[in-house]
Design a protein around this motif. Structure first.
Motif, short mmCIF file in Angstrom:
data_model
loop_
_atom_site.label_atom_id
_atom_site.label_comp_id
_atom_site.label_asym_id
_atom_site.label_seq_id
_atom_site.Cartn_x
_atom_site.Cartn_y
_atom_site.Cartn_z
N PHE A 150 0.94 -1.33 0.05
CA PHE A 150 0.05 0.15 -0.08
C PHE A 150 1.00 1.36 -0.10
CE2 PHE A 150 -2.56 -3.32 1.91
CZ PHE A 150 -3.84 -3.26 1.37
N THR A 151 0.94 2.19 -1.13
CA THR A 151 1.43 3.43 -1.21
C THR A 151 0.56 4.30 -0.89
OG1 THR A 151 1.49 3.70 -3.39
CG2 THR A 151 3.18 2.12 -2.68
N GLU A 152 1.22 5.51 -1.01
CA GLU A 152 -0.02 7.00 -0.77
C GLU A 152 -0.83 6.86 -1.79
OE1 GLU A 152 -1.61 9.60 1.52
OE2 GLU A 152 0.11 8.48 2.13
N ASP A 153 -0.70 6.39 -3.23
CA ASP A 153 -1.42 6.74 -4.33
C ASP A 153 -1.66 5.34 -5.21
OD1 ASP A 153 1.03 6.26 -5.21
OD2 ASP A 153 1.13 7.92 -6.95
N ARG A 161 0.44 -2.49 -10.62
CA ARG A 161 0.10 -1.24 -9.73
C ARG A 161 -1.25 -0.83 -9.95
NH1 ARG A 161 -0.12 4.14 -10.44
NH2 ARG A 161 0.87 5.49 -8.72
N ILE A 164 -4.93 4.50 -6.76
CA ILE A 164 -6.10 4.76 -5.55
C ILE A 164 -6.89 6.07 -6.19
CG2 ILE A 164 -6.67 5.56 -3.36
CD1 ILE A 164 -4.24 4.03 -2.41
N THR A 166 -10.39 8.62 -5.39
CA THR A 166 -11.03 9.08 -4.53
C THR A 166 -12.41 9.35 -4.91
OG1 THR A 166 -9.15 9.84 -3.27
CG2 THR A 166 -11.32 10.91 -2.47
N ARG A 171 -11.35 6.03 -0.32
CA ARG A 171 -10.24 5.60 -1.07
C ARG A 171 -10.48 4.35 -1.70
NH1 ARG A 171 -4.72 7.00 0.60
NH2 ARG A 171 -5.00 4.60 1.33
N ASP A 183 -9.13 1.15 2.41
CA ASP A 183 -9.24 1.10 3.98
C ASP A 183 -9.78 -0.17 4.31
OD1 ASP A 183 -7.95 3.41 4.44
OD2 ASP A 183 -10.01 4.51 4.42
N LYS A 186 -7.11 -2.97 3.76
CA LYS A 186 -6.04 -2.85 4.60
C LYS A 186 -6.54 -3.53 5.73
CE LYS A 186 -3.35 1.29 3.76
NZ LYS A 186 -2.84 2.47 4.23
#
Length: 192
Positions: A150-153, A161, A164, A166, A171, A183, A186
């Motif tokens: 999991f990365t920021e984007d 890849r 993400i 919104t 997200r 989320d 995760k």
């Protein structure tokens, strides 16, 4: 000839009982205000050859996995096929099992790795349903040995890849036809 005398026997018993009550009341006048309610059932005994049907049913569930998909009527017919002149009722599979029969069922299942809770061993029908669910779970197993990052984007799954996005304040990643909540994903994958 395999005649069914159950109705006639129940009627004869009931008629004899009425006669006995009438005679008793004539001898004891104080009993005239008492009403006698009786329920009589004439039941055909199971043949001795059919004893241990619980073990045979569970063995059938284990050796012929398709048998867990049969109806109770079809299973009862299959279990009683070897006993001439006897047709087991479908209700046999929904009848509560006694302690000895439950123990026998467990003795067959547990060495093979099947651990059922008490509620699943109350009737043969419940054993059948529990095994059906276990078999379905075995058939639909899917394992994944890749790496998920999991990365920021983005979410990277097995080197692929997924950006993400919104939407509505949530997200999400696009996976095939599905939008997956990042989320929630995760939370599902992180150790508790």
């Amino acid at each position: 000839m395999n005649a069914d005398y159950r109705k006639e026997l129940a009627a004869a018993y009931h008629k004899g009982g009425r006669q006995a009550v009438k005679e008793y009341k004539s001898q004891h006048p104080g009993a005239s205000t008492v009403t006698v309610l009786a329920s009589v059932a004439a039941v055909k005994r199971r043949p001795k050859d059919f004893a241990g049907y619980e073990r045979r049913a569970v063995a059938l569930f284990l050796t012929e996995r398709d048998s867990v998909d049969l109806s109770n009527a079809a299973l009862a017919a299959k279990l009683s096929a070897d006993v001439p002149g006897y047709n087991a009722a479908p209700s046999l599979l929904t009848a509560p099992l006694g302690a000895r029969a439950r123990r026998a069922v467990r003795e067959i299942l547990e060495p093979r790795g099947f651990r059922l809770v008490d509620a699943q061993v109350r009737t043969l029908s419940k054993v059948k349903l529990a095994l059906r669910a276990l078999y379905a779970g075995e058939a639909e197993k899917l394992s994944f040995n890749g790496k998920i990052v999991f990365t920021e984007d983005a979410v990277i799954v097995g080197g692929r890849r997924h950006p993400i996005q919104t939407s509505g304040g949530h997200r999400r990643v696009h996976a095939g036809k599905f939008m997956l909540n990042v989320d929630g994903l995760k939370a599902l994958l992180s150790p508790a």
